[in-house]
Write a protein that holds these residues in place. Structure first.
Motif, PDB file in Angstrom:
ATOM      1  N   UNK A 113       0.794  -1.237   0.000  1.00  0.00           N
ATOM      2  CA  UNK A 113       0.000   0.000   0.000  1.00  0.00           C
ATOM      3  C   UNK A 113       0.824   1.282   0.000  1.00  0.00           C
ATOM      4  N   UNK A 114       2.144   1.178  -0.120  1.00  0.00           N
ATOM      5  CA  UNK A 114       2.967   2.388  -0.142  1.00  0.00           C
ATOM      6  C   UNK A 114       4.155   2.213  -1.076  1.00  0.00           C
ATOM      7  N   UNK A 115       4.741   3.343  -1.410  1.00  0.00           N
ATOM      8  CA  UNK A 115       5.868   3.368  -2.331  1.00  0.00           C
ATOM      9  C   UNK A 115       6.947   4.282  -1.756  1.00  0.00           C
ATOM     10  N   UNK A 116       8.193   3.825  -1.759  1.00  0.00           N
ATOM     11  CA  UNK A 116       9.323   4.609  -1.264  1.00  0.00           C
ATOM     12  C   UNK A 116      10.299   4.836  -2.414  1.00  0.00           C
ATOM     13  N   UNK A 117      10.647   6.085  -2.636  1.00  0.00           N
ATOM     14  CA  UNK A 117      11.626   6.414  -3.675  1.00  0.00           C
ATOM     15  C   UNK A 117      12.523   7.526  -3.137  1.00  0.00           C
ATOM     16  N   UNK A 118      13.686   7.676  -3.734  1.00  0.00           N
ATOM     17  CA  UNK A 118      14.634   8.693  -3.262  1.00  0.00           C
ATOM     18  C   UNK A 118      15.369   9.310  -4.430  1.00  0.00           C
ATOM     19  N   UNK A 119      15.892  10.500  -4.179  1.00  0.00           N
ATOM     20  CA  UNK A 119      16.689  11.201  -5.173  1.00  0.00           C
ATOM     21  C   UNK A 119      17.902  11.839  -4.517  1.00  0.00           C
ATOM     22  N   UNK A 120      18.949  12.045  -5.287  1.00  0.00           N
ATOM     23  CA  UNK A 120      20.172  12.645  -4.756  1.00  0.00           C
ATOM     24  C   UNK A 120      20.412  14.003  -5.401  1.00  0.00           C
ATOM     25  N   UNK A 121      21.174  14.839  -4.690  1.00  0.00           N
ATOM     26  CA  UNK A 121      21.496  16.158  -5.210  1.00  0.00           C
ATOM     27  C   UNK A 121      22.558  16.832  -4.371  1.00  0.00           C
ATOM     28  N   UNK A 122      23.014  17.988  -4.827  1.00  0.00           N
ATOM     29  CA  UNK A 122      24.055  18.721  -4.117  1.00  0.00           C
ATOM     30  C   UNK A 122      23.550  19.309  -2.801  1.00  0.00           C
ATOM     31  N   UNK A 123      22.244  19.534  -2.724  1.00  0.00           N
ATOM     32  CA  UNK A 123      21.611  19.952  -1.483  1.00  0.00           C
ATOM     33  C   UNK A 123      20.241  19.304  -1.403  1.00  0.00           C
ATOM     34  N   UNK A 124      19.526  19.535  -0.304  1.00  0.00           N
ATOM     35  CA  UNK A 124      18.253  18.846  -0.095  1.00  0.00           C
ATOM     36  C   UNK A 124      17.227  19.275  -1.124  1.00  0.00           C
ATOM     37  N   UNK A 125      17.189  20.566  -1.448  1.00  0.00           N
ATOM     38  CA  UNK A 125      16.246  21.049  -2.445  1.00  0.00           C
ATOM     39  C   UNK A 125      16.535  20.425  -3.804  1.00  0.00           C
ATOM     40  N   UNK A 126      17.808  20.296  -4.140  1.00  0.00           N
ATOM     41  CA  UNK A 126      18.207  19.705  -5.417  1.00  0.00           C
ATOM     42  C   UNK A 126      17.807  18.234  -5.475  1.00  0.00           C
ATOM     43  N   UNK A 127      17.992  17.516  -4.377  1.00  0.00           N
ATOM     44  CA  UNK A 127      17.617  16.099  -4.350  1.00  0.00           C
ATOM     45  C   UNK A 127      16.102  15.930  -4.478  1.00  0.00           C
ATOM     46  N   UNK A 180      21.390   4.547  11.445  1.00  0.00           N
ATOM     47  CA  UNK A 180      21.646   4.147  10.071  1.00  0.00           C
ATOM     48  C   UNK A 180      20.977   5.119   9.117  1.00  0.00           C
ATOM     49  N   UNK A 181      20.668   4.633   7.921  1.00  0.00           N
ATOM     50  CA  UNK A 181      20.078   5.492   6.895  1.00  0.00           C
ATOM     51  C   UNK A 181      18.584   5.666   7.121  1.00  0.00           C
ATOM     52  N   UNK A 182      18.118   6.898   6.939  1.00  0.00           N
ATOM     53  CA  UNK A 182      16.691   7.197   7.109  1.00  0.00           C
ATOM     54  C   UNK A 182      15.858   6.510   6.029  1.00  0.00           C
ATOM     55  N   UNK A 183      16.397   6.388   4.815  1.00  0.00           N
ATOM     56  CA  UNK A 183      15.643   5.766   3.725  1.00  0.00           C
ATOM     57  C   UNK A 183      15.317   4.310   4.032  1.00  0.00           C
ATOM     58  N   UNK A 184      16.186   3.623   4.761  1.00  0.00           N
ATOM     59  CA  UNK A 184      15.915   2.228   5.122  1.00  0.00           C
ATOM     60  C   UNK A 184      14.796   2.129   6.157  1.00  0.00           C
ATOM     61  N   UNK A 185      14.732   3.097   7.052  1.00  0.00           N
ATOM     62  CA  UNK A 185      13.656   3.098   8.043  1.00  0.00           C
ATOM     63  C   UNK A 185      12.298   3.242   7.361  1.00  0.00           C
ATOM     64  N   UNK A 186      12.225   4.103   6.336  1.00  0.00           N
ATOM     65  CA  UNK A 186      10.952   4.309   5.641  1.00  0.00           C
ATOM     66  C   UNK A 186      10.496   3.062   4.899  1.00  0.00           C
ATOM     67  N   UNK A 187      11.418   2.155   4.618  1.00  0.00           N
ATOM     68  CA  UNK A 187      11.077   0.922   3.898  1.00  0.00           C
ATOM     69  C   UNK A 187      10.820  -0.254   4.832  1.00  0.00           C
ATOM     70  N   UNK A 188      10.913  -0.024   6.140  1.00  0.00           N
ATOM     71  CA  UNK A 188      10.700  -1.101   7.109  1.00  0.00           C
ATOM     72  C   UNK A 188       9.212  -1.306   7.345  1.00  0.00           C
ATOM     73  N   UNK A 189       8.743  -2.511   7.121  1.00  0.00           N
ATOM     74  CA  UNK A 189       7.332  -2.803   7.246  1.00  0.00           C
ATOM     75  C   UNK A 189       6.884  -2.779   8.700  1.00  0.00           C
ATOM     76  N   UNK A 190       5.622  -2.435   8.898  1.00  0.00           N
ATOM     77  CA  UNK A 190       5.005  -2.472  10.220  1.00  0.00           C
ATOM     78  C   UNK A 190       3.906  -3.521  10.210  1.00  0.00           C
ATOM     79  N   UNK A 191       3.818  -4.297  11.288  1.00  0.00           N
ATOM     80  CA  UNK A 191       2.814  -5.358  11.357  1.00  0.00           C
ATOM     81  C   UNK A 191       1.436  -4.826  11.752  1.00  0.00           C
ATOM     82  N   UNK A 192       1.389  -3.697  12.430  1.00  0.00           N
ATOM     83  CA  UNK A 192       0.116  -3.182  12.932  1.00  0.00           C
ATOM     84  C   UNK A 192      -0.464  -2.061  12.092  1.00  0.00           C
ATOM     85  N   UNK A 193       0.349  -1.423  11.281  1.00  0.00           N
ATOM     86  CA  UNK A 193      -0.113  -0.316  10.457  1.00  0.00           C
ATOM     87  C   UNK A 193       0.179  -0.622   8.995  1.00  0.00           C
ATOM     88  N   UNK A 194      -0.689  -0.142   8.121  1.00  0.00           N
ATOM     89  CA  UNK A 194      -0.450  -0.328   6.695  1.00  0.00           C
ATOM     90  C   UNK A 194       0.764   0.457   6.216  1.00  0.00           C
TER      91      UNK A 194
END
Length: 386
Positions: free
Chosen positions: A76-90, A145-159
Motif C-alpha cells: 500500500x505504499x511506495x518509497x523512492x529517493x533522489x540525490x542532489x548537491x543539497x536537499x532542495x536539489x535532491x 543508520x540510513x533514514x531511507x531504510x527506516x521508511x522501507x521497514x514494514x510495520x505489522x500493525x499499520x499499513x
C-alpha cells in the motif's frame, strides 16, 4: 426606476468579467501525498531525500488485509529517493522521475539519518521551515543508520510505516519540528530527539525486522554528540515528565527484582549560588504501582516498604544522574539550566556565564533528590502455605 435597473444589470455584467475560475486548481489524481520523508548524506557530500507515498489503488477496501508493503508497488505504499548537491536539489531530481507532484502538506514525520545528524542538521530543518506546505507539528526523529531504510521497514500493525512511526513518536516524548527549532534558538538549552532504528526479532525460527524507538539523540547545537543507553533514556523521560505509564525495575537486596509502574511524576527545579557558581537541585516526585514482585515480599510490612522505597528512589536518582553526567561532560545542557538563568538572571547570564557555559557544565553541581511513593499494590507478595 428603469434606469437604475439597467445600470445594475450593466454593473453586474461588468463585474462578472473580472471573476476568474479555478485557474490554479490541482486535481487529487495529480498529487503524490507524502506522509514521511527521510534525509541522508552521501559519501560524495551529496544529499539523498527519500519519500513515502501511499498507493490508493493498493490500500484496498473492506476486504483488504492491511499491514505490509514495499518499495516495488506491491504493497500500500511506495518509497523512492533522489540525490542532489543539497536537499532542495535532491527533491527536484526525485520529482523529475515521478508522474505526480509531490505534496508535503500531509507529511507526518521527518527522519534524519545518523550520519547527517552528526554533521549538523540545520540545513535539513531549514528546508522544512521554508517549504510552504510543511507543518511545524511534523514529528522529527533521528534514525540509526540510513533514514531511507527506516521508511522501507514494514510495520505489522499499520499499513504505512510512516503512520507507525508517527504513533510511536506520539506515544513517546513527541518532539516536533517546532519543539526542536525552539530549543535550537534558546540560549542554554539543547534539543533531545527520539531515535528510531530497526530491531531484529525472531518468531518460530523466522527472522524479521520491526521498528524500535527506545533511545534518544543528545545534541549540542544542531549536531548529535551521543545516543543514550537504556538507563540514560529513562533519565530523559524523568527530565521531561514523560514517565507516566512507564515502568522502573530495581533490585530488592539479593532476593529479586521489583517493578513499579509510574502513575504520576513531576520534576521541580531549584536554583542557588554557591561560592559564586550556580547550583541546581532537581526534585522528582514519583508515585507508582507495584506490578512485579519477584522476591515475594509484602509491602504492607513497614520495614519492607521502607527498604523497597529506598531502592526505588535510588534507581530513579541514578538514571537522572547518569544522563546529566554524560551530557554535561560533552558540554550539552539538555535540562535547560542555562535557559533558566537566561530568563531569570539575564544580566548575570550575559556577563558571567553565557560565554563559556558549555565548559561550566562539567564542574556545575547538580543535586538530585527523589520523593517516591508506592501507592497501590497489585501484587502484595503474600506467601501461602500448602
Amino acid at each position: 426606476m428603469k434606469n437604475r435597473t439597467l445600470l445594475l444589470f450593466i454593473w453586474t455584467m461588468l463585474s462578472s468579467i473580472l471573476l476568474t475560475a479555478c485557474w490554479d486548481r490541482r486535481e487529487i489524481n495529480d498529487l503524490a501525498f507524502v506522509i514521511a520523508t527521510g534525509v541522508d548524506t552521501e559519501k560524495e557530500g551529496n544529499y539523498r531525500t527519500a519519500v513515502q507515498v501511499p498507493l490508493p489503488s493498493a490500500m484496498g477496501g473492506s476486504g483488504s488485509s492491511g499491514g505490509g508493503g514495499g518499495t516495488g508497488g506491491e504493497g500500500p505504499y511506495y518509497v523512492d529517493s533522489g540525490t542532489g548537491k543539497n536537499i532542495r536539489d535532491s527533491n527536484m531530481n526525485l520529482q523529475n522521475r515521478m508522474s505526480r507532484s509531490l505534496y508535503f502538506a500531509h507529511r507526518r514525520v521527518v527522519v534524519i539519518g545518523e550520519d547527517l545528524a552528526k554533521k549538523g542538521m540545520e540545513g535539513a530543518i531549514n528546508v522544512i521551515l521554508i517549504q510552504p506546505q510543511s507543518r511545524l507539528s511534523t514529528f522529527l526523529l533521528i534514525s540509526k543508520g540510513d533514514a531511507s531504510e527506516i521508511l522501507s521497514t514494514q510495520s505489522k500493525l499499520e499499513q504505512l510505516p510512516g503512520e507507525a512511526i508517527r504513533e510511536m513518536a506520539k506515544n513517546g516524548i513527541g518532539m516536533t519540528v517546532k519543539d526542536v527549532l525552539q530549543d535550537l534558538e534558546r540560549p542554554g538549552k539543547e534539543p533531545i530527539i527520539p531515535v528510531i532504528e530497526k530491531a531484529k526479532i525472531e518468531i518460530k525460527g523466522k527472522a524479521t525486522e520491526e521498528m524500535e524507538m527506545s533511545s534518544f539523540a543528545i545534541l549540542k547545537g544542531d549536531k548529535v554528540i551521543f545516543t543514550t543507553n537504556s538507563k540514560e533514556s529513562r533519565g530523559v523521560l524523568w527530565l521531561l515528565d514523560s514517565m507516566r505509564g512507564k515502568s522502573v525495575t530495581f533490585p530488592y537486596g539479593d532476593e529479586g527484582e521489583l517493578n513499579i509502574k509510574i502513575i504520576q511524576s513531576k520534576l521541580h527545579r531549584q536554583f542557588s549560588i554557591v561560592r559564586g557558581k550556580p547550583r541546581f537541585t532537581l526534585t522528582v516526585k514519583a508515585t507508582g504501582t507495584l506490578m512485579e514482585n519477584e522476591p515475594n515480599v509484602s509491602l504492607e510490612d513497614p520495614k519492607v516498604y521502607t527498604k523497597a522505597l529506598a531502592s526505588f528512589e535510588k534507581e530513579i536518582k541514578s538514571e537522572i544522574s547518569a544522563l546529566l553526567d554524560h551530557s554535561h561532560s560533552e558540554g550539552s545542557d539538555i535540562a535547560g539550566f542555562g535557559w533558566y538563568l537566561y530568563k531569570n538572571h539575564n544580566k548575570r547570564w550575559e556577563r558571567e556565564w553565557k560565554k563559556d557555559w558549555g565548559n561550566s557544565l562539567k564542574d556545575m553541581e547538580v543535586k538530585v533528590t527523589v520523593d517516591g511513593e508506592i501507592q497501590r499494590l497489585t501484587n502484595t507478595g503474600l506467601k501461602f502455605k500448602e
